[in-house]
Design a protein around this motif. Structure first.
Motif, PDB file in Angstrom:
ATOM      1  N   GLU A 154       0.944  -1.336   0.502  1.00 11.37           N
ATOM      2  CA  GLU A 154      -0.184  -0.551   0.155  1.00 11.37           C
ATOM      3  C   GLU A 154       0.757   1.323   0.275  1.00 11.37           C
ATOM      4  O   GLU A 154       2.102   1.500   0.515  1.00 11.37           O
ATOM      5  CB  GLU A 154      -0.989   0.108   1.047  1.00 11.37           C
ATOM      6  CG  GLU A 154      -2.508  -1.438   1.397  1.00 11.37           C
ATOM      7  CD  GLU A 154      -2.935  -0.790   3.108  1.00 11.37           C
ATOM      8  OE1 GLU A 154      -2.531  -0.187   3.294  1.00 11.37           O
ATOM      9  OE2 GLU A 154      -3.494  -2.082   2.199  1.00 11.37           O
ATOM     10  N   PHE A 192      -3.736   6.932  -3.535  1.00 16.97           N
ATOM     11  CA  PHE A 192      -3.644   5.510  -2.189  1.00 16.97           C
ATOM     12  C   PHE A 192      -3.835   4.601  -3.627  1.00 16.97           C
ATOM     13  O   PHE A 192      -4.755   4.382  -4.256  1.00 16.97           O
ATOM     14  CB  PHE A 192      -5.090   4.970  -1.149  1.00 16.97           C
ATOM     15  CG  PHE A 192      -5.069   3.926  -0.838  1.00 16.97           C
ATOM     16  CD1 PHE A 192      -3.886   3.449   0.126  1.00 16.97           C
ATOM     17  CD2 PHE A 192      -5.813   2.658  -1.364  1.00 16.97           C
ATOM     18  CE1 PHE A 192      -3.671   1.835   0.783  1.00 16.97           C
ATOM     19  CE2 PHE A 192      -5.167   1.714  -0.356  1.00 16.97           C
ATOM     20  CZ  PHE A 192      -4.498   1.423   1.013  1.00 16.97           C
ATOM     21  N   TRP A 233       0.971   5.195  -0.387  1.00 13.93           N
ATOM     22  CA  TRP A 233      -0.140   7.079  -0.324  1.00 13.93           C
ATOM     23  C   TRP A 233       0.573   8.190  -0.223  1.00 13.93           C
ATOM     24  O   TRP A 233       1.823   8.339  -0.619  1.00 13.93           O
ATOM     25  CB  TRP A 233      -0.642   7.524   1.081  1.00 13.93           C
ATOM     26  CG  TRP A 233      -1.788   6.577   1.988  1.00 13.93           C
ATOM     27  CD1 TRP A 233      -0.907   4.935   2.627  1.00 13.93           C
ATOM     28  CD2 TRP A 233      -2.808   6.927   2.170  1.00 13.93           C
ATOM     29  NE1 TRP A 233      -2.404   4.739   3.307  1.00 13.93           N
ATOM     30  CE2 TRP A 233      -3.096   5.600   2.821  1.00 13.93           C
ATOM     31  CE3 TRP A 233      -3.794   7.279   1.642  1.00 13.93           C
ATOM     32  CZ2 TRP A 233      -4.509   5.709   2.873  1.00 13.93           C
ATOM     33  CZ3 TRP A 233      -5.410   7.688   1.944  1.00 13.93           C
ATOM     34  CH2 TRP A 233      -5.518   6.490   2.411  1.00 13.93           C
ATOM     35  N   ASP A 268      -0.246   8.443   4.802  1.00 12.66           N
ATOM     36  CA  ASP A 268      -1.728   8.436   4.865  1.00 12.66           C
ATOM     37  C   ASP A 268      -2.533   9.499   5.326  1.00 12.66           C
ATOM     38  O   ASP A 268      -1.598  10.655   4.996  1.00 12.66           O
ATOM     39  CB  ASP A 268      -1.947   7.105   5.571  1.00 12.66           C
ATOM     40  CG  ASP A 268      -2.456   7.287   7.284  1.00 12.66           C
ATOM     41  OD1 ASP A 268      -2.572   8.848   7.587  1.00 12.66           O
ATOM     42  OD2 ASP A 268      -2.601   6.314   7.739  1.00 12.66           O
TER      43      ASP A 268
END
Length: 96
Positions: free
Chosen positions: A18, A29, A20, A96
């Motif tokens: 993941e 994202f 961001w 994030d």
């Protein structure tokens, strides 16, 4: 790439990590996963709310073609008609 190493950012995409990031005032994202022998990579626009349902960009191929999926993300003109590599120095990697 601001706040991070672009090679580390890209390398993680092959594993579905993941990430961001911000580009031109937009927060994104990206994540990937393997399911039923398929590798999927999906890019979501998080802020501002895009006002649409679905992904800003996505691609799924057999897991053996994982590199083609990541390469498509890097070379498709997703960011204001430019590729990831064309805007890479303007991208800010955020938590994030």
């Amino acid at each position: 790439m601001k706040n991070g190493d672009v090679n580390e950012f890209v390398d993680g995409l092959y594993y579905g990590d993941e990430r961001w990031f911000r580009y031109n005032g937009v927060k994104y994202f990206i994540q990937g996963w393997v399911e039923n022998g398929q590798f999927s990579l999906m890019l979501d626009q998080m802020e501002p709310d895009p006002g649409y349902i679905g992904y800003a960009w996505s691609q799924t191929k057999p897991v053996v073609q994982r590199q083609e999926v990541v390469d498509a993300f890097l070379t498709d003109k997703i960011f204001d008609g430019k590729t990831f590599w064309e805007v890479e120095q303007e991208i800010e990697w955020v938590d994030d």
